[in-house]
Design a protein around this motif. Structure first.
Motif, PDB file in Angstrom:
ATOM      1  N   VAL A  22       0.824  -1.218   0.000  1.00 45.30           N
ATOM      2  CA  VAL A  22       0.000   0.000   0.000  1.00 45.30           C
ATOM      3  C   VAL A  22       0.853   1.260   0.000  1.00 45.30           C
ATOM      4  N   PRO A  23       1.708   1.496   1.005  1.00 44.21           N
ATOM      5  CA  PRO A  23       2.493   2.745   0.977  1.00 44.21           C
ATOM      6  C   PRO A  23       3.478   2.793  -0.186  1.00 44.21           C
ATOM      7  N   ARG A  24       4.029   1.655  -0.566  1.00 40.18           N
ATOM      8  CA  ARG A  24       4.981   1.641  -1.678  1.00 40.18           C
ATOM      9  C   ARG A  24       4.300   2.049  -2.981  1.00 40.18           C
ATOM     10  N   THR A  25       3.122   1.490  -3.220  1.00 40.77           N
ATOM     11  CA  THR A  25       2.380   1.813  -4.439  1.00 40.77           C
ATOM     12  C   THR A  25       1.960   3.272  -4.454  1.00 40.77           C
ATOM     13  N   VAL A  26       1.458   3.767  -3.327  1.00 36.66           N
ATOM     14  CA  VAL A  26       1.007   5.155  -3.266  1.00 36.66           C
ATOM     15  C   VAL A  26       2.166   6.115  -3.502  1.00 36.66           C
ATOM     16  N   ALA A  27       3.316   5.851  -2.864  1.00 37.64           N
ATOM     17  CA  ALA A  27       4.473   6.734  -3.023  1.00 37.64           C
ATOM     18  C   ALA A  27       4.916   6.811  -4.480  1.00 37.64           C
ATOM     19  N   ILE A  28       4.943   5.669  -5.150  1.00 38.89           N
ATOM     20  CA  ILE A  28       5.380   5.648  -6.549  1.00 38.89           C
ATOM     21  C   ILE A  28       4.315   6.261  -7.451  1.00 38.89           C
ATOM     22  N   ASP A  29       3.051   5.909  -7.226  1.00 38.84           N
ATOM     23  CA  ASP A  29       1.978   6.475  -8.041  1.00 38.84           C
ATOM     24  C   ASP A  29       1.964   8.004  -7.952  1.00 38.84           C
ATOM     25  N   ASP A  30       2.124   8.540  -6.745  1.00 40.76           N
ATOM     26  CA  ASP A  30       2.123   9.988  -6.580  1.00 40.76           C
ATOM     27  C   ASP A  30       3.262  10.631  -7.364  1.00 40.76           C
ATOM     28  N   ALA A  31       4.436  10.003  -7.333  1.00 38.52           N
ATOM     29  CA  ALA A  31       5.590  10.544  -8.057  1.00 38.52           C
ATOM     30  C   ALA A  31       5.358  10.512  -9.562  1.00 38.52           C
ATOM     31  N   LEU A  52      -0.574   8.343   5.379  1.00 36.45           N
ATOM     32  CA  LEU A  52      -1.747   8.011   4.555  1.00 36.45           C
ATOM     33  C   LEU A  52      -3.095   8.225   5.268  1.00 36.45           C
ATOM     34  N   PRO A  53      -3.449   7.628   6.368  1.00 32.07           N
ATOM     35  CA  PRO A  53      -2.710   6.630   7.134  1.00 32.07           C
ATOM     36  C   PRO A  53      -2.977   5.217   6.614  1.00 32.07           C
ATOM     37  N   ALA A  54      -2.042   4.326   6.916  1.00 30.27           N
ATOM     38  CA  ALA A  54      -2.182   2.914   6.562  1.00 30.27           C
ATOM     39  C   ALA A  54      -1.608   2.098   7.709  1.00 30.27           C
ATOM     40  N   SER A  55      -1.761   0.789   7.601  1.00 28.73           N
ATOM     41  CA  SER A  55      -1.263  -0.093   8.653  1.00 28.73           C
ATOM     42  C   SER A  55       0.234   0.079   8.846  1.00 28.73           C
ATOM     43  N   THR A  56       0.665   0.177  10.097  1.00 23.08           N
ATOM     44  CA  THR A  56       2.096   0.236  10.413  1.00 23.08           C
ATOM     45  C   THR A  56       2.513  -0.964  11.256  1.00 23.08           C
ATOM     46  N   ALA A  57       1.755  -2.043  11.124  1.00 26.04           N
ATOM     47  CA  ALA A  57       2.028  -3.233  11.933  1.00 26.04           C
ATOM     48  C   ALA A  57       3.372  -3.864  11.585  1.00 26.04           C
TER      49      ALA A  57
END
Length: 295
Positions: A75-84, A273-278
């Motif tokens: 999730v965070p990896r995809t969002v970070a790249i998509d935003d860029a 994001l927020p997203a899971s940080t588990a």
């Protein structure tokens, strides 16, 4: 990637995105295409994770936990790249080590861009077979240009040129989930090749891994669990070969003419994001750097 078929880690990442679609960070993350690329047996653990029903069988539980953990990272990896990409979609986009990437189908910003998918020949054959058996996906497909390349052996520039890539136009490069599987020399060589093909105004988005002792321990535990279950771990055929600090990555990019605009670990992205940080150790290890070639 030594397997005769497609990359197992590429399938796992696709499963993670499919498991998180519509459930994690709504409004910021979505990948409805991912599940379409999965085969029936690969969808089963995805459905279990989405329903939060862990299986009791040992091997199935390992697969369930692997998909669940991957979803938290994806999730965070995809969002970070998509935003860029959204903020800087070049005239052409090259996805290096594409795996089962879905951006050519789901990002409207790429609708009028030339999209090239570069990957190991075996993985690319697997991807194309999956796409070809999906009439609906094929109907709405944009003109993706598939470029089979073994980054450890083949000349990237020649392969891209043959596929129609123009080195005089700005390129947005997406290099996701590949760097750890290359040696430092191979990463250096590939970065040099990308730089040589980057006209002014190009952008390089690179995902890489920093060293975290907890990650190495986790991989050993995963291998042991698969061994107990009578299965070979994906780490056996696709081991990590290089880890980078943020400073080392910035120096590498700078040597090849790129200016780093941002470099965040995935824990920071997930928190925003927020997203899971588990999966804090894994999130801290994964990083996304965004670097530009001055115009």
């Amino acid at each position: 990637m030594k397997a005769a078929g497609g990359s197992r880690t590429a399938v796992l990442v696709c499963q993670g995105r499919a498991a998180a679609d519509g459930l994690a960070s709504p409004g910021r993350f979505a990948d409805p295409v991912a599940v379409e690329l999965l085969r029936d047996d690969e969808r089963r653990p995805v459905e279990q994770v989405r329903a939060r029903t862990p299986p009791s069988a040992w091997l199935e539980r390992i697969e369930y936990e692997s998909v669940r953990a991957c979803a938290a990272i994806a999730v965070p990896r995809t969002v970070a790249i998509d935003d860029a990409v959204r903020h800087h979609p070049g005239a052409q986009v090259v996805i290096v080590g594409a795996g089962l990437d879905t951006r050519a189908w789901r990002l409207p910003e790429l609708a009028d861009r030339a999209v090239f998918e570069v990957d190991h020949p075996a993985s690319q054959r697997d991807k194309r077979e999956r796409v070809a058996r999906l009439p609906e996906l094929t109907r709405r497909a944009r003109p993706v240009r598939f470029v089979p390349v073994d980054l450890a052996r083949d000349r990237l520039a020649a392969a891209l040129a043959a596929a129609g890539h123009r080195r005089d136009l700005p390129t947005t490069w997406i290099w996701e989930g590949v760097v750890p599987y290359l040696t430092r020399a191979e990463v250096e060589r590939t970065t040099a090749a990308l730089a040589a093909l980057s006209a002014p105004g190009s952008r390089l988005i690179v995902n890489y891994q920093a060293r975290r002792p907890a990650i190495a321990v986790g991989q050993l535990i995963s291998r042991a669990a698969y061994l107990v279950a009578g299965r070979r771990s994906m780490w056996a055929n696709e081991p990590w070969r290089s880890l980078w600090t943020a400073t080392a990555m910035a120096n590498l990019l700078r040597r090849h003419g790129f200016t780093v605009g941002s470099d965040d670990d995935l824990l920071a992205v997930a928190t925003r994001l927020p997203a899971s940080t588990a999966r804090r150790a894994s999130l801290r290890s994964g990083r996304v750097a965004v670097a530009d070639r001055p115009g």
